[in-house]
Scaffold this motif. Structure first.
Motif, short mmCIF file in Angstrom:
data_model
loop_
_atom_site.label_atom_id
_atom_site.label_comp_id
_atom_site.label_asym_id
_atom_site.label_seq_id
_atom_site.Cartn_x
_atom_site.Cartn_y
_atom_site.Cartn_z
N GLN A 1 39.20 45.38 41.06
CA GLN A 1 39.78 45.26 39.96
C GLN A 1 40.01 43.41 39.69
OE1 GLN A 1 41.49 46.67 35.64
NE2 GLN A 1 43.19 45.74 37.51
N VAL A 2 38.13 43.25 39.03
CA VAL A 2 37.92 41.97 38.44
C VAL A 2 38.62 41.96 36.57
CG1 VAL A 2 36.21 41.68 40.68
CG2 VAL A 2 35.03 42.08 38.08
N SER A 3 38.17 40.23 36.71
CA SER A 3 39.15 39.80 35.13
C SER A 3 37.57 39.68 34.42
CB SER A 3 39.75 38.83 35.54
OG SER A 3 39.09 37.81 35.68
N MET B 1 27.11 45.11 40.59
CA MET B 1 27.37 45.79 39.35
C MET B 1 28.94 45.57 39.15
SD MET B 1 24.38 48.55 40.43
CE MET B 1 24.81 48.64 41.82
N PHE B 2 29.59 45.87 38.02
CA PHE B 2 30.95 45.79 37.63
C PHE B 2 30.70 46.90 36.13
CE2 PHE B 2 30.64 41.41 38.71
CZ PHE B 2 31.36 41.07 39.21
N GLU B 3 32.09 47.60 36.39
CA GLU B 3 31.99 48.72 35.76
C GLU B 3 33.07 48.47 34.29
OE1 GLU B 3 32.33 53.64 35.72
OE2 GLU B 3 32.66 52.18 37.45
N GLU B 4 33.14 48.23 33.49
CA GLU B 4 34.31 48.16 32.86
C GLU B 4 35.24 49.38 32.10
OE1 GLU B 4 34.92 46.60 27.63
OE2 GLU B 4 32.80 46.14 28.55
N ARG B 5 36.17 48.24 32.81
CA ARG B 5 37.59 49.28 32.01
C ARG B 5 36.90 50.21 30.93
NH1 ARG B 5 41.83 49.56 36.51
NH2 ARG B 5 42.18 51.35 35.62
N SER B 6 37.30 51.57 30.77
CA SER B 6 37.11 51.91 29.78
C SER B 6 38.86 52.43 29.02
CB SER B 6 36.45 53.90 29.76
OG SER B 6 37.02 54.35 30.44
N GLU B 7 39.82 52.65 29.42
CA GLU B 7 40.98 53.25 28.86
C GLU B 7 41.46 51.83 28.63
OE1 GLU B 7 40.66 53.85 33.73
OE2 GLU B 7 39.79 52.44 32.13
N GLU B 8 42.66 52.47 27.45
CA GLU B 8 42.62 51.78 26.04
C GLU B 8 43.98 50.68 26.62
OE1 GLU B 8 44.77 53.94 22.86
OE2 GLU B 8 42.59 54.87 22.65
N THR B 9 44.82 50.70 27.49
CA THR B 9 44.97 50.29 28.83
C THR B 9 45.72 49.80 29.79
OG1 THR B 9 47.73 51.69 28.45
CG2 THR B 9 47.25 49.97 26.47
N ARG C 1 39.40 42.67 28.53
CA ARG C 1 38.48 42.94 29.42
C ARG C 1 38.30 43.17 30.72
NH1 ARG C 1 39.24 47.74 26.42
NH2 ARG C 1 38.70 49.25 27.77
N THR C 2 38.56 44.11 31.81
CA THR C 2 38.79 44.01 33.36
C THR C 2 37.42 45.22 33.75
OG1 THR C 2 40.30 46.07 33.95
CG2 THR C 2 41.27 43.62 33.23
N PHE C 3 36.49 45.01 35.00
CA PHE C 3 35.93 45.55 35.40
C PHE C 3 36.48 46.32 37.00
CE2 PHE C 3 34.63 42.52 32.18
CZ PHE C 3 33.70 43.18 31.86
N VAL C 4 35.61 47.11 37.60
CA VAL C 4 36.35 47.56 38.29
C VAL C 4 34.38 47.54 39.60
CG1 VAL C 4 36.06 49.28 40.26
CG2 VAL C 4 37.37 48.92 38.44
N VAL C 5 34.21 46.78 40.47
CA VAL C 5 33.36 46.27 40.68
C VAL C 5 32.95 47.83 41.89
CG1 VAL C 5 32.37 45.00 43.21
CG2 VAL C 5 34.36 44.06 42.00
N ARG C 6 31.39 48.20 41.59
CA ARG C 6 30.82 49.44 42.24
C ARG C 6 30.36 49.03 42.63
NH1 ARG C 6 27.47 51.92 37.35
NH2 ARG C 6 27.05 50.13 36.68
N SER C 7 29.62 47.93 43.02
CA SER C 7 28.71 47.60 44.20
C SER C 7 28.45 46.06 43.98
CB SER C 7 27.20 48.41 44.25
OG SER C 7 26.37 47.84 44.89
N TYR C 8 28.26 45.71 46.02
CA TYR C 8 27.87 44.33 46.20
C TYR C 8 26.91 43.72 47.24
CZ TYR C 8 29.72 39.76 44.18
OH TYR C 8 29.45 38.60 43.35
N ALA C 9 25.55 45.17 47.44
CA ALA C 9 24.92 45.02 48.59
C ALA C 9 24.20 44.18 48.69
CB ALA C 9 23.87 46.45 47.89
N HIS C 10 23.63 44.24 49.25
CA HIS C 10 22.49 43.30 50.28
C HIS C 10 23.06 41.77 50.01
CE1 HIS C 10 20.34 46.43 50.17
NE2 HIS C 10 20.76 46.85 48.68
N TYR C 11 24.08 41.15 49.00
CA TYR C 11 24.88 39.85 49.22
C TYR C 11 25.16 39.09 50.05
CZ TYR C 11 26.70 35.58 47.42
OH TYR C 11 26.88 34.56 47.83
N GLN C 12 24.61 38.40 50.65
CA GLN C 12 25.54 37.56 51.76
C GLN C 12 26.12 36.47 51.37
OE1 GLN C 12 26.16 39.21 55.21
NE2 GLN C 12 26.06 40.85 54.06
#
Length: 276
Positions: A215-217, A239-247, A264-275
């Motif tokens: 989870q990232v800020s 790709m970051f997915e925003e948290r949808s929960e109220e808290t 709002r915070t985000f969950v990292v869904r993918s970080y493919a290919h970047y080196q």
């Protein structure tokens, strides 16, 4: 050669041999002593470099004790904090020796990742592992993307370890970007620590992260987006997915508002290919 001459010759040879032997022994002793000093210095340097950033250690050589220890204001730090989910339950069913062995193995894997991503290991607190990057002198490299990748790899390495051991242990990680203060604390057991609101907030991000996720800020996401623009990288790489929960909620049910971590915070869904 007379008998007397032979005796003198033999005596002189014995004395010369003794002197040569003594010189050789003395030379070896000096070499061993010098090598022992070098090894002690190397061990001391190695210990210092695990307790403090390398560049801070270098700075300490150039100041006198009367000047006191330096402190640093980091304006662009990115810090990751991880926690081992299920480890407390595991520890309650194992002998102390096994618990120490397990945490040693996992943190050993994380230590290898700090080398891979060039992040500074700030500290460990129980089964929490804290590391990150900032401008000099904390680290030579300052890449928010690398710290997020570091967090993802901590999750992955924990999963691999769990499958290998047949245990039910996973990892969750919080990553935050912002300002903090760094400095040497302690008198007998000195260590370079980071302080500030950033460190408090990253703990909230870690404790409310979904199990097995990073989870990232908003500040961290912004820092990553900025780095990607500057390096000409496609946004599809991160790709970051925003948290949808109220808290935000911890695994123990404790509630936190998004305002506590700057939005709002985000969950990292993918970080493919970047080196990095």
């Amino acid at each position: 050669m007379t008998q007397e001459s032979r005796v003198v010759f033999i005596g002189v040879s014995i004395v010369q041999g003794y002197v040569a032997h003594s010189a050789e022994v003395s030379l070896r002793q000096r070499f061993k002593a010098k090598r022992a000093v070098e090894l002690t210095h190397e061990r001391t340097e190695s210990i210092l470099n695990t307790l403090m950033p390398v560049m801070v250690v270098e700075d300490l050589r150039d100041i006198s004790l009367s000047q006191g220890f330096p402190s640093h204001h980091y304006r662009h730090a990115t810090i990751a904090q991880s926690d081992l989910c299920g480890f407390t339950k595991l520890a309650s069913t194992r002998r102390p020796e096994e618990v120490v062995e397990f945490i040693g193995e996992l943190f050993g894997l994380f230590d290898q990742l700090t080398d891979k991503y060039e992040v500074y290991k700030v500290e460990t607190v129980g089964d929490a592992y804290i590391a990150g990057q900032a401008e000099a002198p904390l680290t030579h490299k300052n890449s928010p993307m690398s710290v997020v990748r570091f967090g993802l790899d901590m999750v992955q390495e924990t999963n691999k370890w769990s499958r290998r051991k047949g245990e039910q242990v996973s990892c969750r990680v919080g990553v935050h970007s912002g300002e903090c203060i760094g400095g040497i604390v302690g008198t007998e057991m000195q260590r370079y620590h980071l302080f500030g609101k950033l460190m408090t907030e990253v703990e909230v991000l870690e404790s409310t992260a979904p199990e097995g996720r990073v989870q990232v800020s908003q500040a961290c996401k912004d820092a990553v987006d900025k780095q990607m623009r500057l390096e000409g990288l496609s946004k599809s790489l991160a790709m970051f997915e925003e948290r949808s929960e109220e808290t935000l909620r911890t695994s123990k049910g404790e509630e936190h508002s998004y305002d506590e971590v700057g939005g709002r915070t985000f969950v990292v869904r993918s970080y493919a290919h970047y080196q990095p």
